[in-house]
Design a protein around this motif. Structure first.
Motif, PDB file in Angstrom:
ATOM      1  N   PRO A   1       0.796  -1.110  -0.082  1.00 55.90           N
ATOM      2  CA  PRO A   1      -0.081  -0.161  -0.026  1.00 55.90           C
ATOM      3  C   PRO A   1       0.885   1.455   0.011  1.00 55.90           C
ATOM      4  O   PRO A   1       1.831   1.281   0.648  1.00 55.90           O
ATOM      5  CB  PRO A   1      -0.859  -0.098   1.365  1.00 55.90           C
ATOM      6  CG  PRO A   1       0.186  -1.180   2.070  1.00 55.90           C
ATOM      7  CD  PRO A   1       0.764  -2.027   1.202  1.00 55.90           C
ATOM      8  N   ASP A   2       0.422   2.102  -0.658  1.00 56.42           N
ATOM      9  CA  ASP A   2       1.281   3.476  -0.888  1.00 56.42           C
ATOM     10  C   ASP A   2       1.112   3.911   0.735  1.00 56.42           C
ATOM     11  O   ASP A   2       0.264   4.266   1.388  1.00 56.42           O
ATOM     12  CB  ASP A   2       0.701   4.547  -1.598  1.00 56.42           C
ATOM     13  CG  ASP A   2       1.261   5.827  -1.714  1.00 56.42           C
ATOM     14  OD1 ASP A   2       2.440   5.706  -1.672  1.00 56.42           O
ATOM     15  OD2 ASP A   2       0.879   6.779  -2.410  1.00 56.42           O
ATOM     16  N   GLY A   3       2.339   4.488   1.130  1.00 53.95           N
ATOM     17  CA  GLY A   3       2.480   5.108   2.415  1.00 53.95           C
ATOM     18  C   GLY A   3       3.297   4.027   3.494  1.00 53.95           C
ATOM     19  O   GLY A   3       3.621   4.267   4.627  1.00 53.95           O
ATOM     20  N   MET A   4       3.355   2.868   3.102  1.00 51.72           N
ATOM     21  CA  MET A   4       4.099   1.710   3.952  1.00 51.72           C
ATOM     22  C   MET A   4       5.255   2.223   4.282  1.00 51.72           C
ATOM     23  O   MET A   4       6.217   2.705   3.462  1.00 51.72           O
ATOM     24  CB  MET A   4       4.186   0.453   3.241  1.00 51.72           C
ATOM     25  CG  MET A   4       4.661  -0.610   3.912  1.00 51.72           C
ATOM     26  SD  MET A   4       4.987  -2.388   3.117  1.00 51.72           S
ATOM     27  CE  MET A   4       6.275  -1.907   2.420  1.00 51.72           C
ATOM     28  N   ALA A   5       5.869   2.066   5.731  1.00 51.38           N
ATOM     29  CA  ALA A   5       7.151   2.676   6.140  1.00 51.38           C
ATOM     30  C   ALA A   5       8.035   1.521   6.621  1.00 51.38           C
ATOM     31  O   ALA A   5       7.406   0.433   7.097  1.00 51.38           O
ATOM     32  CB  ALA A   5       6.853   3.834   7.068  1.00 51.38           C
ATOM     33  N   TYR A   6       9.107   1.947   6.756  1.00 52.35           N
ATOM     34  CA  TYR A   6      10.295   1.106   7.515  1.00 52.35           C
ATOM     35  C   TYR A   6       9.907   0.785   8.873  1.00 52.35           C
ATOM     36  O   TYR A   6       9.473   1.863   9.388  1.00 52.35           O
ATOM     37  CB  TYR A   6      11.557   1.481   7.257  1.00 52.35           C
ATOM     38  CG  TYR A   6      12.683   0.783   8.124  1.00 52.35           C
ATOM     39  CD1 TYR A   6      13.070  -0.386   8.026  1.00 52.35           C
ATOM     40  CD2 TYR A   6      13.447   1.425   9.073  1.00 52.35           C
ATOM     41  CE1 TYR A   6      14.028  -0.947   8.473  1.00 52.35           C
ATOM     42  CE2 TYR A   6      14.324   1.037   9.916  1.00 52.35           C
ATOM     43  CZ  TYR A   6      14.497  -0.358   9.690  1.00 52.35           C
ATOM     44  OH  TYR A   6      15.590  -1.097  10.566  1.00 52.35           O
TER      45      TYR A   6
END
Length: 283
Positions: free
Chosen positions: A241-246
């Protein structure tokens, strides 16, 4: 790619939410399929587009009698790039993830050798062990990723189609589910079933050439022997999904973290050109 593919319907979403997988209509025409089959030939022959290399590779001695897998071949093959960054694929993935957008996490090109025999080999060199994708992806702040597995030929149990365990995406992450390269399917199945404490039911996902199956990152899946003469070929797009983060974690795909820079930080989004945006409802 066919341009008349509709949006994910509410019925599709409900099926995916309940079962952890969904099968698309035929997305790719015969010409596109043939281009991707030629891409396989070129990739295994080290004939790359551009002056670069894939992310990493796993192909023991490049032996056509063994399972071969390569990651991020969109970097070195234009046909694969066109396929795994297609907006229609992103739109379908975003719909299943219930997200406003979808980015490419990475791709895989997978070659399953044919044995040309109907005899069962419990440890066939083409077996892919039961596993959950997310066990390799714990450097992400969500398990809500989806994999699109694209068939480049009609695919069923005779040539080693993928099978899934419906509903297993609701079981959480199982520590025994990191067995992609374990060819002993029955042993892996017993271990995972025991750890989960759930009833095991597997369903083969049969596809026509040009269809794609989509599965959740926690859905248990694997595949058995290819009894056909010809290899079973596929191109796989892992979508996020757009916006996924580390997310900092002891186990993760180091190569994907490296693409954020030498010192990734908690909460840093995967939003640079290594993770292209396929689709956004804001566009």
């Amino acid at each position: 790619m066919k341009d008349n593919i509709g949006l994910i319907t509410q019925s599709d979403k409900e099926f995916y939410k309940e079962n952890g997988y969904w099968v698309s209509p035929v997305l790719f025409d015969e010409q596109e399929i043939e281009e991707l089959r030629r891409a396989h030939e070129r990739i295994w022959a080290y004939d790359y587009d551009g002056d670069g290399y894939p992310l990493d590779e796993w192909r023991p001695t490049n032996n056509p009698k063994m399972l071969r897998k390569i990651d991020n071949s969109w970097w070195i093959n234009d046909a694969v790039r066109k396929t795994v960054t297609n907006p229609v694929l992103g739109r379908l993935g975003a719909g299943l993830m219930d997200s406003g957008g979808a980015r490419l996490w990475y791709d895989q090109v997978i070659y399953k050798p044919g044995t040309g025999t109907g005899e069962k080999d419990a440890l066939s060199p083409g077996n892919v062990g039961w596993h959950q994708d997310y066990i390799y992806w714990q450097c992400t702040d969500t398990s809500n990723l989806v994999t699109a597995w694209i068939a480049l030929q009609d695919t069923d149990l005779t040539n080693g189609c993928m099978s899934v365990v419906p509903g297993s995406h609701k079981w959480g992450l199982l520590e025994g589910s990191d067995a992609f390269f374990n060819r002993d399917l029955e042993a892996v199945k017993s271990r995972i079933a025991e750890e989960s404490g759930r009833a095991w039911k597997e369903v083969p996902v049969t596809l026509k050439a040009g269809q794609a199956s989509f599965h959740h990152a926690l859905t248990i899946h694997g595949s058995g022997q290819n009894h056909a003469e010809r290899p079973r070929l596929s191109v796989v797009a892992h979508l996020m999904p757009d916006g996924m983060a580390y997310k900092k974690h002891g186990r993760h795909n180091v190569d994907n973290i490296r693409l954020l820079g030498p010192r990734p930080r908690e909460g840093q989004p995967y939003d640079n050109h290594y993770f292209p945006l396929l689709y956004s409802d804001k566009q």
